[in-house]
Design a protein around this motif. Structure first.
Motif, PDB file in Angstrom:
ATOM      1  N   PHE A   1     -10.688  16.766  75.442  1.00 22.09           N
ATOM      2  CA  PHE A   1     -11.026  18.115  74.997  1.00 22.09           C
ATOM      3  C   PHE A   1     -11.848  18.835  76.054  1.00 22.09           C
ATOM      4  CE2 PHE A   1      -9.765  17.807  70.576  1.00 22.09           C
ATOM      5  CZ  PHE A   1      -9.830  16.455  70.314  1.00 22.09           C
TER       6      PHE A   1
ATOM      7  N   GLY B   1     -11.544  23.151  72.481  1.00 17.50           N
ATOM      8  CA  GLY B   1     -10.132  23.415  72.319  1.00 17.50           C
ATOM      9  C   GLY B   1      -9.500  22.381  71.409  1.00 17.50           C
TER      10      GLY B   1
ATOM     11  N   ARG C   1      -3.486  15.043  74.091  1.00 16.53           N
ATOM     12  CA  ARG C   1      -3.372  13.624  73.764  1.00 16.53           C
ATOM     13  C   ARG C   1      -2.664  12.912  74.905  1.00 16.53           C
ATOM     14  NH1 ARG C   1      -4.266  17.037  70.470  1.00 16.53           N
ATOM     15  NH2 ARG C   1      -5.391  16.675  68.544  1.00 16.53           N
TER      16      ARG C   1
ATOM     17  N   GLN D   1     -14.202  18.305  62.279  1.00 19.45           N
ATOM     18  CA  GLN D   1     -12.958  18.080  63.000  1.00 19.45           C
ATOM     19  C   GLN D   1     -11.863  17.684  62.018  1.00 19.45           C
ATOM     20  OE1 GLN D   1     -12.895  14.916  65.944  1.00 19.45           O
ATOM     21  NE2 GLN D   1     -11.266  15.940  67.095  1.00 19.45           N
TER      22      GLN D   1
ATOM     23  N   GLY E   1      -6.093  16.036  63.969  1.00 19.22           N
ATOM     24  CA  GLY E   1      -5.250  16.629  64.997  1.00 19.22           C
ATOM     25  C   GLY E   1      -5.794  17.889  65.635  1.00 19.22           C
ATOM     26  N   GLN E   2      -7.021  18.246  65.292  1.00 18.69           N
ATOM     27  CA  GLN E   2      -7.643  19.462  65.827  1.00 18.69           C
ATOM     28  C   GLN E   2      -8.881  19.124  66.650  1.00 18.69           C
ATOM     29  OE1 GLN E   2      -6.244  22.578  65.372  1.00 18.69           O
ATOM     30  NE2 GLN E   2      -4.596  21.392  64.419  1.00 18.69           N
ATOM     31  N   GLY E   3      -9.381  20.128  67.359  1.00 15.28           N
ATOM     32  CA  GLY E   3     -10.643  19.950  68.061  1.00 15.28           C
ATOM     33  C   GLY E   3     -11.811  20.200  67.120  1.00 15.28           C
ATOM     34  N   PRO E   4     -12.991  19.736  67.494  1.00 13.01           N
ATOM     35  CA  PRO E   4     -14.176  19.974  66.655  1.00 13.01           C
ATOM     36  C   PRO E   4     -14.491  21.462  66.538  1.00 13.01           C
ATOM     37  CG  PRO E   4     -14.586  18.250  68.274  1.00 13.01           C
ATOM     38  CD  PRO E   4     -13.299  18.887  68.652  1.00 13.01           C
ATOM     39  N   GLN E   5     -14.874  21.874  65.337  1.00 12.30           N
ATOM     40  CA  GLN E   5     -15.276  23.261  65.089  1.00 12.30           C
ATOM     41  C   GLN E   5     -16.778  23.288  64.839  1.00 12.30           C
ATOM     42  OE1 GLN E   5     -13.401  26.092  64.877  1.00 12.30           O
ATOM     43  NE2 GLN E   5     -11.339  25.591  64.199  1.00 12.30           N
TER      44      GLN E   5
ATOM     45  N   LEU F   1     -13.446  14.847  59.675  1.00 13.24           N
ATOM     46  CA  LEU F   1     -14.463  14.039  60.362  1.00 13.24           C
ATOM     47  C   LEU F   1     -15.618  14.974  60.712  1.00 13.24           C
ATOM     48  CD1 LEU F   1     -15.158  11.256  61.723  1.00 13.24           C
ATOM     49  CD2 LEU F   1     -14.160  12.218  63.812  1.00 13.24           C
TER      50      LEU F   1
ATOM     51  N   ARG G   1     -16.454  10.196  58.128  1.00  9.69           N
ATOM     52  CA  ARG G   1     -15.128  10.595  57.634  1.00  9.69           C
ATOM     53  C   ARG G   1     -15.265  10.919  56.156  1.00  9.69           C
ATOM     54  NH1 ARG G   1     -10.675  12.182  60.029  1.00  9.69           N
ATOM     55  NH2 ARG G   1     -10.838  10.459  61.515  1.00  9.69           N
TER      56      ARG G   1
END
Lengths: 111, 114
Positions: free
Chosen positions: A88, A102, A106, B37, B40-44, B88, B110
């Motif tokens: 990331f 972002g 992977r 998170q 499948g995404q980035g941390p917000q 997460l 989690r």
């Protein structure tokens, strides 16, 4: 919405090859950081590059930053199976305290 | 030197319930940030605490609240849980300037909302 966008979304390479990941962002930044995440657990900080720097090295990692294009790249040389992870980019926003991530690339390195 | 520790590691809650997640920062760090998170995404970014006050907040509803204690540890509270809160939750600690320095992350909690 997320600031950074990584490209490609996924990358599969053979062990020993180089892996290049790109990141684009939208606003003015103080710095850009790259993190690695294994199996959806905690993130590990890899490298930080400040807005007045153009290139930085750390071991097998090379990061470039082009603030005019609002983009960065991460190069991992001589990849290993252990490099398999999600990578990331994250930006420290000018005038703020938060870091924006972002969606990640992977990377899968085949032995 | 212990890194960032989070508890619990896993949690299952029912819709409408409330949850509290905990974070102890790395020794010497005084700033704690919380991230969500999704798979499948980035941390917000949720928010950041410094000197026991919320310093900056991301685009999260008021159901998400936090606290920082004098020893710099922090809690994240989520009220009226929704299925969409399943994610997460990551805590990151840093020294002083938060987004301008390296942050150290915990292994996350989690949370599953059923």
């Amino acid at each position: 919405s997320q600031q950074g966008e990584e490209d490609p979304q996924a990358l599969s390479i053979q062990e020993g090859e180089n892996a290049t990941m790109n990141c684009s962002y939208k606003t003015s930044i103080n710095n850009l950081q790259w993190y690695r995440q294994n199996s959806g657990r905690g993130l590990v900080h890899l490298i930080l590059i400040r807005s007045n720097e153009r290139e930085k090295h750390s071991g097998r990692l090379r990061v470039t930053l082009d603030t005019s294009k609002k983009s960065s790249s991460l190069l991992i040389t001589a990849s290993r199976a252990a490099d398999t992870a999600s990578y990331f980019c994250a930006t420290g926003i000018t005038g703020g305290f938060k870091t924006i991530f972002g969606a990640g690339t992977r990377l899968f390195v085949k032995a | 030197d212990a890194g960032v520790t989070q508890s619990p590691t896993h949690l299952i809650k029912t819709r409408g319930q409330q949850v509290t997640l905990r974070c102890s920062p790395k020794s010497g760090h005084d700033t704690v940030s919380w991230y969500q998170q999704a798979l499948g995404q980035g941390p917000q970014f949720i928010f950041q605490y410094y000197e026991e006050e919320e310093r900056q907040r991301g685009n999260f509803p008021d159901r998400f609240s936090g606290h920082q204690f004098p020893n710099y540890s922090s809690e994240l509270n989520v009220n009226a849980l929704l299925l969409g809160d399943s994610a997460l939750y990551l805590c990151a600690s840093s020294f002083r300037t938060g987004g301008n320095t390296e942050a150290f992350f915990g292994q996350g909690t989690r949370l599953t909302v059923v």
